[in-house]
Design an enzyme around this catalytic site. Sequence first.
Site, PDB file in Angstrom:
ATOM      1  CB  ALA A  10      25.875  14.685  87.218  1.00  0.00           C
ATOM      2  CG  ASP A  11      25.111  14.800  80.567  1.00  0.00           C
ATOM      3  OD1 ASP A  11      26.067  15.982  80.053  1.00  0.00           O
ATOM      4  OD2 ASP A  11      23.696  15.130  79.685  1.00  0.00           O
ATOM      5  CB  THR A  12      21.313  17.019  83.409  1.00  0.00           C
ATOM      6  OG1 THR A  12      21.150  16.738  84.553  1.00  0.00           O
ATOM      7  CG2 THR A  12      18.948  17.660  83.470  1.00  0.00           C
ATOM      8  CE  LYS A  17      28.484  16.007  81.021  1.00  0.00           C
ATOM      9  NZ  LYS A  17      27.608  16.802  81.938  1.00  0.00           N
TER      10      LYS A  17
END
Length: 189
Positions: free
Chosen positions: A68-70, A50
């Site tokens: 960010a990634d969750t 991203k």
Amino acid sequence: MEYILASASPRRKELLTQAGLAFEAVPSHVKEIIRKEEPAEIVMDLSLQKAEDVYRTLQPVNRTVIGADTIVVYQGEILGKPADASEAMDMLSLLAGRTHQVYTGVTLILNRGGDPTVRSFYEKTDVTFYPIDRFDLQDYIASGDPLDKAGAYGIQGPFAIHVKEIHGDYNNVVGLPIARLYQELKTFS
């Protein structure tokens, strides 16, 4: 320093605003591809994808791109955003009465006029739910709240009544470990 958040997430925007950081939100449009196997590596790699997408598009100088990634993980299974109400029910039924992990990976990219500097890190939080009856799950799913969230729930909303305990960073479960991010930004250059 000004920042570019490579996300359209209202929760991430809210956390950055609460931290007092000046930022512009520019959502990434990259097709996320899981190229790693371990949850911590997966979220760091997805956050990198991203951040790199937005960095390549804007080519910012003296501004840090934050990606960010969750993901939610239960017994090695990754639970992303549910495709529909049925999948949300499956996910929440699986997690009810059990402990799972929430991983958020964050990548920072900064160009001061030469080659960009890149740093990635992650946070992991253990979350335990109370047992939840089917009627409560149906009511929650009917609200539409779980459909845009990894693991089909938002800890900061109406689903909070089902959270028994957490071990780790609460904001990590919301979608951005803001305290860790702030500390990383202080030393990033």
